[in-house]
Write a protein that holds these residues in place. Structure first.
Motif, mmCIF file in Angstrom:
data_model
loop_
_atom_site.group_PDB
_atom_site.id
_atom_site.type_symbol
_atom_site.label_atom_id
_atom_site.label_comp_id
_atom_site.label_asym_id
_atom_site.label_seq_id
_atom_site.Cartn_x
_atom_site.Cartn_y
_atom_site.Cartn_z
ATOM 1 N N GLN A 1 -9.024 26.962 3.259
ATOM 2 C CA GLN A 1 -8.502 25.686 2.489
ATOM 3 C C GLN A 1 -6.320 26.017 3.205
ATOM 4 O O GLN A 1 -6.617 25.184 3.070
ATOM 5 N N GLU B 1 2.311 16.972 -5.900
ATOM 6 C CA GLU B 1 1.087 17.134 -6.576
ATOM 7 C C GLU B 1 -0.124 16.089 -6.087
ATOM 8 O O GLU B 1 -0.358 14.814 -5.636
ATOM 9 N N GLU B 2 -1.026 16.516 -5.888
ATOM 10 C CA GLU B 2 -2.467 15.815 -6.394
ATOM 11 C C GLU B 2 -2.195 14.483 -6.911
ATOM 12 O O GLU B 2 -1.693 14.384 -8.096
ATOM 13 N N GLY B 3 -2.741 13.683 -6.459
ATOM 14 C CA GLY B 3 -2.519 12.260 -7.479
ATOM 15 C C GLY B 3 -2.219 10.950 -6.961
ATOM 16 O O GLY B 3 -1.672 10.882 -5.404
ATOM 17 N N GLU C 1 1.941 9.833 1.271
ATOM 18 C CA GLU C 1 0.595 9.176 1.850
ATOM 19 C C GLU C 1 0.766 7.670 3.007
ATOM 20 O O GLU C 1 0.814 7.546 4.436
ATOM 21 N N GLU D 1 -5.293 23.639 5.611
ATOM 22 C CA GLU D 1 -3.567 22.358 5.924
ATOM 23 C C GLU D 1 -2.668 23.188 6.863
ATOM 24 O O GLU D 1 -2.279 22.200 7.117
ATOM 25 N N TRP E 1 3.197 16.396 1.763
ATOM 26 C CA TRP E 1 2.904 17.596 2.012
ATOM 27 C C TRP E 1 3.323 18.990 0.380
ATOM 28 O O TRP E 1 2.082 19.264 0.065
ATOM 29 N N LYS F 1 1.071 12.115 -4.279
ATOM 30 C CA LYS F 1 0.515 12.596 -2.952
ATOM 31 C C LYS F 1 -0.129 10.708 -2.000
ATOM 32 O O LYS F 1 0.074 10.701 -1.475
ATOM 33 N N MET F 2 -0.540 10.035 -2.687
ATOM 34 C CA MET F 2 -1.282 8.585 -1.989
ATOM 35 C C MET F 2 0.062 8.127 -1.540
ATOM 36 O O MET F 2 -0.309 7.156 -0.181
#
Length: 184
Positions: free
Chosen positions: A79, A131-133, A140, A83, A128, A136-137
């Motif tokens: 991964q 954190e996920e979630g 992005e 990435e 980058w 990040k969205m």
């Protein structure tokens, strides 16, 4: 018989009776002692067997965990490599975006294209590092909107649709982003 001899005989008789009683008691309890020794030996054997079984179970669990951790590590490495590859592709895309801006707005100083490129890299890095979630969205989506604004500016410049010869959408996006950062 003298008093001392009688007393000595009674003492010896008492000692023999006590010894006989002790011997009789030991003989009567011999089965109990043997059963206790047998029970103790069996308990020790059972305990050793349980400990051996637990040691085997722990060794088995450890081997499973080691294998699982090894697999997870391999997956994380894959991964991370992917990435890193994705990040490099993003950077290459941003470089192409910068070149496109320089081609579309040849009359502008290179600093404008570098500023737009730098802002895109900052958005990429924030995306980058997030954190996920939801965060990040959010970043992005900002990056996508910014790149769409830059692309629209380049298209408009190539078709001669710009009014003042500036990448208005990209500059407005940078300005709006700077205002949001200032408010925080």
């Amino acid at each position: 018989m003298s008093l001392i001899a009688r007393w000595l005989d009674e003492a010896i008789d008492f000692w023999h009776r006590r010894r006989d009683q002790n011997l009789q008691w030991e003989l009567n309890r011999q089965n109990d002692v043997r059963e206790l020794r047998y029970a103790k030996a069996m308990a020790e054997q059972t305990l050793v067997a349980q400990l051996r079984k637990q040691a085997q179970q722990l060794a088995h669990d450890l081997a499973i965990n080691k294998t699982r951790n090894s697999n997870e590590l391999a997956m994380v490495k894959v991964q991370c490599r992917q990435e890193l590859k994705d990040y490099q592709q993003y950077l290459e895309s941003l470089d192409r975006l910068k070149d496109s801006m320089r081609d579309s707005y040849a009359h502008l100083p290179e600093a404008v294209a570098f500023t737009i490129h730098h802002h895109a890299k900052q958005l990429l890095n924030r995306m980058w590092e997030a954190e996920e979630g939801p965060e990040k969205m959010k970043v992005e989506m900002q990056l996508l909107q910014f790149m769409a604004a830059v692309h629209e500016d380049s298209r408009a410049a190539l078709q001669g649709e710009t009014k003042d010869g500036l990448p208005q959408n990209a500059l407005a996006f940078i300005d709006a982003d700077a205002e949001v950062k200032t408010l925080k």
